[in-house]
Design a protein around this motif. Structure first.
Motif, PDB file in Angstrom:
ATOM      1  N   SER A 452       0.824  -1.211   0.000  1.00 48.25           N
ATOM      2  CA  SER A 452       0.000   0.000   0.000  1.00 48.25           C
ATOM      3  C   SER A 452       0.855   1.256   0.000  1.00 48.25           C
ATOM      4  O   SER A 452       0.547   2.246   0.662  1.00 48.25           O
ATOM      5  CB  SER A 452      -0.942  -0.007   1.215  1.00 48.25           C
ATOM      6  N   ASP A 462      -0.347   4.994  10.347  1.00 49.18           N
ATOM      7  CA  ASP A 462      -0.678   4.522   8.997  1.00 49.18           C
ATOM      8  C   ASP A 462      -2.098   3.979   8.964  1.00 49.18           C
ATOM      9  O   ASP A 462      -2.338   2.823   8.575  1.00 49.18           O
ATOM     10  CB  ASP A 462       0.326   3.472   8.532  1.00 49.18           C
ATOM     11  N   SER A 465      -3.736   1.863   6.159  1.00 47.60           N
ATOM     12  CA  SER A 465      -3.173   0.553   5.825  1.00 47.60           C
ATOM     13  C   SER A 465      -3.340  -0.461   6.937  1.00 47.60           C
ATOM     14  O   SER A 465      -2.781  -1.559   6.852  1.00 47.60           O
ATOM     15  CB  SER A 465      -1.677   0.704   5.484  1.00 47.60           C
TER      16      SER A 465
END
Length: 578
Positions: A452, A462, A465
């Motif tokens: 990703s 993050d 993700s």
């Protein structure tokens, strides 16, 4: 009309950026002939006497670390002190020394490189949690104290719990900004302390209750004598975690996993760390809800739910979930119409379970979509002697997420010993973990696989993700450090480890006179020969074999030719044309 102001929550953090030690009184007052003025060479902040224990308490210090009383001073400038039970008398004084000012024990350096700003951060100090060091025989306990008297080497004072101080060193490498790395720098040690308290973690240096620990009957006479000495020198003995603490720890683990399932989903629907107790992972997210009563474990657990490993894992995951949940509730600066869409566009539905351990908020006013890696090193000693003493034994615990790196230098061979491995999608272990959930693993123009768009398969933050498996579950390594077995410990960000080999890093430190000079030399060398100009951070911690760091193998000469060639190439004016 009187307006009642909100009362800030009481802080439970006992992390300090200084350490407490005994030093000769002559260091504070080297010349008693002068009357006025501070007559010491330490920084002003380093000369403040340390009063152990919370304010208002009168509990005496353990016998193993009883300090000299320095409440009064004589007219000639010398400190009037009463003798302690160990006979320190007028010779030793307890002081607190800022760790970053102790250049002969610790050094840190960082550089921005060619990046517009520096996203790396680091932390160093002492943390308040029970000891996890391997217990030492009674002879070593006594020899550590006697050696400190004869050599003049100071010994550390005990912490609030009665155990020797636990040192905390960490490096964080942010990406996309500094919000996540700054959050970890300021709060992660608080999460560790809270998890240790909530789990009821007990000291490894105390005597265990008869019949509670497996194999207790096989203890040697020396180990039993060491336990008795530890109890007498540290106060009342502590026991194995009782059933209430075990049940509470299992419930906390279960609730955390359930929150990950309900707020993130995806990879975390079947996620359970290996160090968590068996039987707490529910077969599906519909089997139980966070509000349902906790059920007992499905099977008897061979994995103890209350260990230093489970505490660190819970603290890492709790901090990560709190951070991404807090970001999901903030406005997205990149999408002015985000309020018109459901919040689960980013697949994060929850909210932080409470305020941070320090009582401050999480991140800035707008949503932060980046993250950070982390490498944390904890050092616990079984005796009052500090871990950098050549005769001291200690235990090192490393918890690691991402591609920052932790290295040890072996004294006898001079070889670098890595304690971490990079969490990249190309790693076989990480590839197997992500295969079932990652939408795609792509290869960038440099030939590196990314998930990703991320180079790290494990990281804090993050948020976009998380569902495909970018987890903050740490990999951990425990190392028992023998007397002078290792020369020093190094923590670096990928701006250093991505440019230099492990042995190059170690050899550069060998040539330095102090850890502070070593950290600066590593960063300068990495910045000089780097091609991408990434942020570079290096922390160097002195261990027992520091004075013999150049004796093993060929010393620092092993990579000298390589380093000289790389410097020559970096300084070649034609380099930019190639």
């Amino acid at each position: 009309m009187t307006v009642a102001l909100p009362v800030a929550p009481a802080s439970r953090r006992f992390f300090h950026n200084y350490f407490v030690t005994h030093i000769p009184s002559s260091s504070l007052h080297p010349d008693s002939r002068h009357i006025a003025g501070p007559h010491h060479k330490l920084p002003r902040a380093a000369s403040v006497p340390h009063t152990p224990g919370p304010p208002g308490t009168s509990a005496p210090l353990p016998a193993s670390a009883a300090p000299t009383n320095i409440s009064t001073a004589s007219p000639n400038g010398a400190v009037a002190a009463s003798s302690s039970s160990l006979g320190f008398g007028r010779d030793l004084t307890v002081v607190r020394i800022p760790l970053r000012s102790a250049k002969h024990h610790f050094g840190a350096s960082n550089a921005r490189g060619s990046r517009p700003y520096n996203e790396d951060t680091n932390q160093a100090g002492t943390i308040n949690m029970p000891a996890f060091a391997k217990r030492a025989p009674i002879s070593l306990v006594r020899s550590a104290i006697s050696n400190s008297r004869s050599t003049g080497e100071g010994i550390t004072a005990d912490g609030a719990a009665g155990d020797p101080q636990i040192f905390y060193f960490a490096v964080f490498d942010g990406h996309g900004g500094t919000e996540c790395s700054d959050f970890l720098r300021d709060e992660l040690h608080g999460y560790i302390e809270e998890a240790a308290t909530d789990f009821g973690l007990t000291s490894s240096l105390r005597r265990k209750k008869n019949g509670t620990a497996a194999g207790a009957a096989a203890n040697t006479a020396a180990e039993k004598e060491s336990d008795d000495e530890s109890v007498s020198s540290s106060g009342s003995s502590s026991e194995q975690p009782d059933e209430d603490n075990i049940t509470k720890a299992i419930n906390l683990q279960r609730e955390l996993l359930q929150e990950y399932r309900s707020t993130v989903g995806g990879y975390f629907r079947r996620f359970k760390p290996s160090c968590f107790a068996d039987g707490i992972a529910l077969p599906s997210s519909r089997s139980a809800s966070p509000s349902s009563p906790a059920s007992p474990p499905m099977s008897s657990s061979p994995t103890p739910p209350v260990t230093i490993e489970s505490v660190l894992t819970y603290a890492f995951l709790r901090a990560d979930l709190d951070f991404v949940s807090a970001q999901a509730r903030k406005p997205d600066p990149d999408d002015p119409y985000v309020s018109d869409f459901p919040l689960n566009q980013d697949e994060i539905l929850g909210a932080p379970h409470h305020r941070t351990p320090s009582g401050h908020g999480i991140g800035g006013p707008v949503r932060f979509k980046g993250g950070s890696t982390a490498s944390v090193a904890l050092i616990s000693t079984p005796t009052p002697a500090p871990f950098w003493h050549p005769a001291a034994r200690s235990t090192l615990m490393v918890a690691h997420v991402g591609d920052t790196r932790v290295l040890l230098c072996e004294t006898t061979t001079g070889v670098a010993r890595p304690l971490t491995r990079d969490h990249h999608p190309s790693s076989p272990v990480e590839a197997r973990r992500l295969t079932r959930f990652a939408e795609s693993l792509v290869t960038d123009s440099f030939g590196e696989e990314r998930i990703s768009g991320l180079a790290n398969s494990r990281a804090f933050g993050d948020m976009q993700s998380k569902r495909i498996g970018v987890s903050a579950e740490p990999e951990m390594e425990r190392v028992d450090l023998g007397p002078a077995q290792f020369s020093f410990l190094v923590l670096v960000s990928d701006g250093v480890s991505g440019t230099l080999s492990d042995q190059e890093i170690v050899d550069v430190v060998k040539e330095a006179r102090t850890p502070e000079q070593g950290a600066r030399a590593v960063v300068e060398y990495a910045t000089e020969v780097s091609r991408d100009g990434d942020n570079a951070t290096c922390l160097v911690v002195r261990l027992g074999g520091w004075e013999r760091r150049s004796e093993g193998g060929v010393g620092s000469m092993g990579t000298k030719e390589i380093r000289d060639a790389r410097r020559a190439e970096a300084n070649d004016p034609r380099r930019g044309r190639m």
